[in-house]
Scaffold this motif. Structure first.
Motif, PDB file in Angstrom:
ATOM      1  N   HIS A  11      28.525  46.502  29.814  1.00  0.00           N
ATOM      2  CA  HIS A  11      29.595  45.525  29.854  1.00  0.00           C
ATOM      3  C   HIS A  11      29.956  45.096  31.133  1.00  0.00           C
ATOM      4  CE1 HIS A  11      33.669  43.919  28.896  1.00  0.00           C
ATOM      5  NE2 HIS A  11      34.260  44.521  29.710  1.00  0.00           N
ATOM      6  N   ALA A  12      29.877  45.992  32.038  1.00  0.00           N
ATOM      7  CA  ALA A  12      29.907  45.463  33.668  1.00  0.00           C
ATOM      8  C   ALA A  12      28.908  44.315  33.987  1.00  0.00           C
ATOM      9  CB  ALA A  12      29.619  46.858  34.569  1.00  0.00           C
ATOM     10  N   GLN A  13      27.669  44.693  33.394  1.00  0.00           N
ATOM     11  CA  GLN A  13      26.498  43.609  33.753  1.00  0.00           C
ATOM     12  C   GLN A  13      26.669  42.366  33.252  1.00  0.00           C
ATOM     13  OE1 GLN A  13      23.103  45.929  32.382  1.00  0.00           O
ATOM     14  NE2 GLN A  13      23.151  47.401  34.310  1.00  0.00           N
ATOM     15  N   ASP A  14      27.694  42.328  31.854  1.00  0.00           N
ATOM     16  CA  ASP A  14      27.922  41.187  31.215  1.00  0.00           C
ATOM     17  C   ASP A  14      28.901  40.402  32.063  1.00  0.00           C
ATOM     18  OD1 ASP A  14      26.257  41.752  29.192  1.00  0.00           O
ATOM     19  OD2 ASP A  14      27.972  42.528  28.282  1.00  0.00           O
ATOM     20  N   LEU A  15      29.410  40.942  33.057  1.00  0.00           N
ATOM     21  CA  LEU A  15      30.451  40.228  34.053  1.00  0.00           C
ATOM     22  C   LEU A  15      29.997  39.118  34.870  1.00  0.00           C
ATOM     23  CD1 LEU A  15      32.966  43.103  34.617  1.00  0.00           C
ATOM     24  CD2 LEU A  15      33.298  41.161  32.866  1.00  0.00           C
ATOM     25  N   PRO A  16      30.252  37.928  34.917  1.00  0.00           N
ATOM     26  CA  PRO A  16      29.608  37.013  35.927  1.00  0.00           C
ATOM     27  C   PRO A  16      30.179  37.338  37.262  1.00  0.00           C
ATOM     28  CG  PRO A  16      31.271  35.755  34.778  1.00  0.00           C
ATOM     29  CD  PRO A  16      31.171  36.918  33.934  1.00  0.00           C
ATOM     30  N   LYS A  17      29.298  37.042  38.221  1.00  0.00           N
ATOM     31  CA  LYS A  17      29.812  37.173  39.819  1.00  0.00           C
ATOM     32  C   LYS A  17      30.992  36.373  39.907  1.00  0.00           C
ATOM     33  CE  LYS A  17      26.851  39.518  42.507  1.00  0.00           C
ATOM     34  NZ  LYS A  17      27.375  40.670  43.346  1.00  0.00           N
ATOM     35  N   THR A  18      32.269  37.230  40.291  1.00  0.00           N
ATOM     36  CA  THR A  18      33.536  36.622  40.467  1.00  0.00           C
ATOM     37  C   THR A  18      34.093  37.188  41.813  1.00  0.00           C
ATOM     38  OG1 THR A  18      33.842  36.694  38.084  1.00  0.00           O
ATOM     39  CG2 THR A  18      35.668  36.064  39.500  1.00  0.00           C
ATOM     40  N   HIS A  19      34.685  36.202  42.719  1.00  0.00           N
ATOM     41  CA  HIS A  19      35.254  36.874  43.702  1.00  0.00           C
ATOM     42  C   HIS A  19      36.857  36.382  43.761  1.00  0.00           C
ATOM     43  CE1 HIS A  19      35.725  38.581  47.815  1.00  0.00           C
ATOM     44  NE2 HIS A  19      36.278  37.223  48.087  1.00  0.00           N
ATOM     45  N   LEU A  20      37.740  37.081  44.062  1.00  0.00           N
ATOM     46  CA  LEU A  20      39.126  36.825  44.001  1.00  0.00           C
ATOM     47  C   LEU A  20      39.749  37.087  45.194  1.00  0.00           C
ATOM     48  CD1 LEU A  20      39.602  39.049  40.787  1.00  0.00           C
ATOM     49  CD2 LEU A  20      39.280  36.704  40.661  1.00  0.00           C
ATOM     50  N   LYS A  21      40.745  36.197  45.540  1.00  0.00           N
ATOM     51  CA  LYS A  21      41.676  36.398  46.815  1.00  0.00           C
ATOM     52  C   LYS A  21      42.980  36.799  46.204  1.00  0.00           C
ATOM     53  CE  LYS A  21      39.193  33.312  49.727  1.00  0.00           C
ATOM     54  NZ  LYS A  21      39.210  32.037  50.452  1.00  0.00           N
ATOM     55  N   VAL A  22      43.613  37.933  46.796  1.00  0.00           N
ATOM     56  CA  VAL A  22      44.931  38.599  46.344  1.00  0.00           C
ATOM     57  C   VAL A  22      45.818  38.666  47.621  1.00  0.00           C
ATOM     58  CG1 VAL A  22      45.781  40.460  45.219  1.00  0.00           C
ATOM     59  CG2 VAL A  22      43.294  40.013  44.703  1.00  0.00           C
ATOM     60  N   VAL A  23      47.069  38.201  47.459  1.00  0.00           N
ATOM     61  CA  VAL A  23      47.945  38.570  48.339  1.00  0.00           C
ATOM     62  C   VAL A  23      49.088  39.614  47.675  1.00  0.00           C
ATOM     63  CG1 VAL A  23      50.071  37.579  49.436  1.00  0.00           C
ATOM     64  CG2 VAL A  23      48.002  36.113  49.048  1.00  0.00           C
ATOM     65  N   GLY A  24      48.842  40.809  48.435  1.00  0.00           N
ATOM     66  CA  GLY A  24      49.399  42.090  47.972  1.00  0.00           C
ATOM     67  C   GLY A  24      50.916  42.229  48.476  1.00  0.00           C
ATOM     68  N   GLY A  25      51.418  43.405  47.932  1.00  0.00           N
ATOM     69  CA  GLY A  25      52.864  43.539  48.542  1.00  0.00           C
ATOM     70  C   GLY A  25      52.719  44.037  50.006  1.00  0.00           C
ATOM     71  N   LEU A  26      54.135  44.824  50.405  1.00  0.00           N
ATOM     72  CA  LEU A  26      54.083  45.083  51.741  1.00  0.00           C
ATOM     73  C   LEU A  26      53.098  46.136  52.395  1.00  0.00           C
ATOM     74  CD1 LEU A  26      58.035  45.501  52.151  1.00  0.00           C
ATOM     75  CD2 LEU A  26      56.685  44.088  53.463  1.00  0.00           C
ATOM     76  N   SER A  27      52.220  45.705  53.389  1.00  0.00           N
ATOM     77  CA  SER A  27      51.221  46.557  53.804  1.00  0.00           C
ATOM     78  C   SER A  27      51.496  47.862  54.337  1.00  0.00           C
ATOM     79  CB  SER A  27      50.292  45.554  54.651  1.00  0.00           C
ATOM     80  OG  SER A  27      51.096  45.487  55.804  1.00  0.00           O
ATOM     81  N   ASN A  28      52.692  48.087  54.696  1.00  0.00           N
ATOM     82  CA  ASN A  28      53.133  49.168  55.545  1.00  0.00           C
ATOM     83  C   ASN A  28      53.634  50.484  54.384  1.00  0.00           C
ATOM     84  OD1 ASN A  28      55.264  47.980  55.015  1.00  0.00           O
ATOM     85  ND2 ASN A  28      56.293  49.021  56.694  1.00  0.00           N
ATOM     86  N   LEU A  29      53.535  50.044  53.033  1.00  0.00           N
ATOM     87  CA  LEU A  29      54.282  50.985  51.921  1.00  0.00           C
ATOM     88  C   LEU A  29      53.192  51.597  51.269  1.00  0.00           C
ATOM     89  CD1 LEU A  29      57.451  49.246  51.061  1.00  0.00           C
ATOM     90  CD2 LEU A  29      57.083  50.843  52.636  1.00  0.00           C
ATOM     91  N   THR A  30      53.415  52.712  50.474  1.00  0.00           N
ATOM     92  CA  THR A  30      52.422  53.815  49.873  1.00  0.00           C
ATOM     93  C   THR A  30      51.736  52.782  48.626  1.00  0.00           C
ATOM     94  OG1 THR A  30      53.951  54.875  48.672  1.00  0.00           O
ATOM     95  CG2 THR A  30      53.194  55.882  50.664  1.00  0.00           C
ATOM     96  N   ALA A  31      52.610  52.010  47.865  1.00  0.00           N
ATOM     97  CA  ALA A  31      52.240  51.314  46.799  1.00  0.00           C
ATOM     98  C   ALA A  31      51.071  50.475  47.197  1.00  0.00           C
ATOM     99  CB  ALA A  31      53.432  50.401  46.235  1.00  0.00           C
ATOM    100  N   TYR A  32      51.024  49.719  48.305  1.00  0.00           N
ATOM    101  CA  TYR A  32      49.941  48.987  48.845  1.00  0.00           C
ATOM    102  C   TYR A  32      48.873  49.939  49.219  1.00  0.00           C
ATOM    103  CZ  TYR A  32      47.301  45.499  51.199  1.00  0.00           C
ATOM    104  OH  TYR A  32      46.304  44.739  51.832  1.00  0.00           O
ATOM    105  N   ASN A  33      48.984  50.811  50.025  1.00  0.00           N
ATOM    106  CA  ASN A  33      47.821  51.494  50.789  1.00  0.00           C
ATOM    107  C   ASN A  33      47.307  52.341  49.650  1.00  0.00           C
ATOM    108  OD1 ASN A  33      47.757  50.397  53.527  1.00  0.00           O
ATOM    109  ND2 ASN A  33      49.868  51.496  53.735  1.00  0.00           N
ATOM    110  N   ASP A  34      47.767  53.167  49.113  1.00  0.00           N
ATOM    111  CA  ASP A  34      47.569  54.215  47.932  1.00  0.00           C
ATOM    112  C   ASP A  34      47.090  53.576  46.871  1.00  0.00           C
ATOM    113  OD1 ASP A  34      48.075  55.590  50.287  1.00  0.00           O
ATOM    114  OD2 ASP A  34      49.691  56.924  49.024  1.00  0.00           O
ATOM    115  N   TYR A  35      47.387  52.542  46.223  1.00  0.00           N
ATOM    116  CA  TYR A  35      47.152  51.879  45.013  1.00  0.00           C
ATOM    117  C   TYR A  35      46.639  50.623  44.936  1.00  0.00           C
ATOM    118  CZ  TYR A  35      49.236  56.381  43.582  1.00  0.00           C
ATOM    119  OH  TYR A  35      49.550  57.562  43.483  1.00  0.00           O
TER     120      TYR A  35
END
Length: 348
Positions: free
Chosen positions: A20-44
């Motif tokens: 299934h993974a090999q079926d996936l085409p090469k894809t690169h994503l850009k993500v803007v996450g939540g607050l970088s100093n909190l555990t939700a961002y850093n741990d998850y």
């Protein structure tokens, strides 16, 4: 033989994942996450995009992620930037968008969900409404909604019950928590998270509301004496993507991402319940605290009278004020989903 069969079955399952993974085409994503100093961002969130996604896709899907604060953004503009396609994938706290549309307060009204289980049930009930609102009006696809730990009161004052908030100056972080505090006879004060420690220290405010573990991380236990263990709200956050950016992805990549975002959201919800308790334990110096530094705050457990008062304030003040500023359709959607889930009614 039985052991061999289990091993063979596991091998087939792994092989299926690899194919299934090999079926996936090469894809690169850009993500803007939540607050970088909190555990939700850093741990998850950050590990999800930088490790989990590449590993599960065998390197076919990769992503760059930065917290919105690291990009010089304040938060309220994220939905607009996702709508315009300036940001592809983004995470943001729903309360940031409350002034744009009060429907964004619906799942996190003060007093609505005094525990994580209720907060999750409310969120799940209303999520299809948000999916439609964002899809129709903002060209944004909602992928999931997670949460921070319970938002509770830290006070540099002797607090024994909710009634003791009368006459107190309290830092709030949303309109609904401000209305909650005012209904109890307190004064709402708006200030940035980073300003709270000196404000509590110098009695500019008597109390402040934040996540139980966020307050611990920011060392509020050094300037506050009492921690009131009743979540007033949760600060849920959306995980979303610009619809055009999503539509350009291969359907197999879309399915792969949605399935795994669902798992990340589940993990964050489980963590929020656990971290709410960790915040109580660590701010008050309980042996159960998993971190080396322990505070010495007094833990104030809510009484049955407090829970009744919480519901009364929700029904008599918080819900009517919110319903007055939200559309008739918004109130109708609330009653058909959250209202049915909790047995409450909002009226215009």
């Amino acid at each position: 033989m039985k052991k061999l069969l289990i091993t063979a079955t596991s091998a087939v399952a792994l092989l299926g994942t690899a194919v299934h993974a090999q079926d996936l085409p090469k894809t690169h994503l850009k993500v803007v996450g939540g607050l970088s100093n909190l555990t939700a961002y850093n741990d998850y969130e950050k590990p999800f995009w930088t490790k989990t996604v590449p590993e599960l896709s065998k390197g076919q899907v990769t992503a760059d992620i930065k917290g919105f604060n690291e990009m010089g953004l304040k938060g309220p503009e994220l939905l607009r930037l996702m709508s315009q396609g300036v940001i592809e994938f983004g995470t943001a706290t729903l309360s940031y968008f409350a002034s744009d549309n009060p429907i964004n307060e619906a799942i996190d009204l003060a007093g609505l969900a005094p525990d994580a289980k209720t907060a999750r049930a409310v969120t799940d009930a209303f999520e299809p409404v948000y999916a439609k609102v964002y899809g129709d009006g903002a060209n944004v696809k909602l992928l999931g909604i997670s949460t921070y730990p319970g938002q509770v009161l830290f006070c540099n004052a002797d607090i024994k019950s909710l009634a003791d908030l009368k006459g107190k100056k309290i830092r709030t972080s949303s309109r609904t928590t401000a209305e909650f505090v005012q209904a109890l006879g307190g004064s709402s004060v708006t200030m940035a998270f980073g300003e709270v420690v000196p404000a509590l220290q110098n009695k500019v405010v008597d109390c402040a509301i934040t996540g139980s573990l966020s307050g611990y991380s920011a060392k509020w236990y050094e300037v506050a004496t009492h921690l009131y263990a009743l979540p007033i709200n949760w600060n849920q956050q959306i995980h979303a993507v610009n619809q055009k950016a999503w539509d350009k992805l291969d359907p197999k990549v879309q399915q792969f991402l949605q399935e795994n975002v669902d798992k990340m959201v589940d993990d964050i919800w489980a963590a929020a319940a656990r971290q709410t308790q960790e915040g109580y334990d660590c701010n008050t110096g309980s042996d159960a605290c998993p971190y080396p530094v322990k505070g010495k705050m007094v833990l104030v457990e809510p009484t049955e009278e407090d829970r009744v008062l919480l519901k009364k304030v929700l029904n008599d003040a918080v819900l009517p004020k919110w319903a007055a500023r939200c559309s008739a359709q918004c109130v109708e959607d609330f009653n058909a989903t959250i209202g049915k889930e909790l047995g409450v009614v909002a009226k215009k």
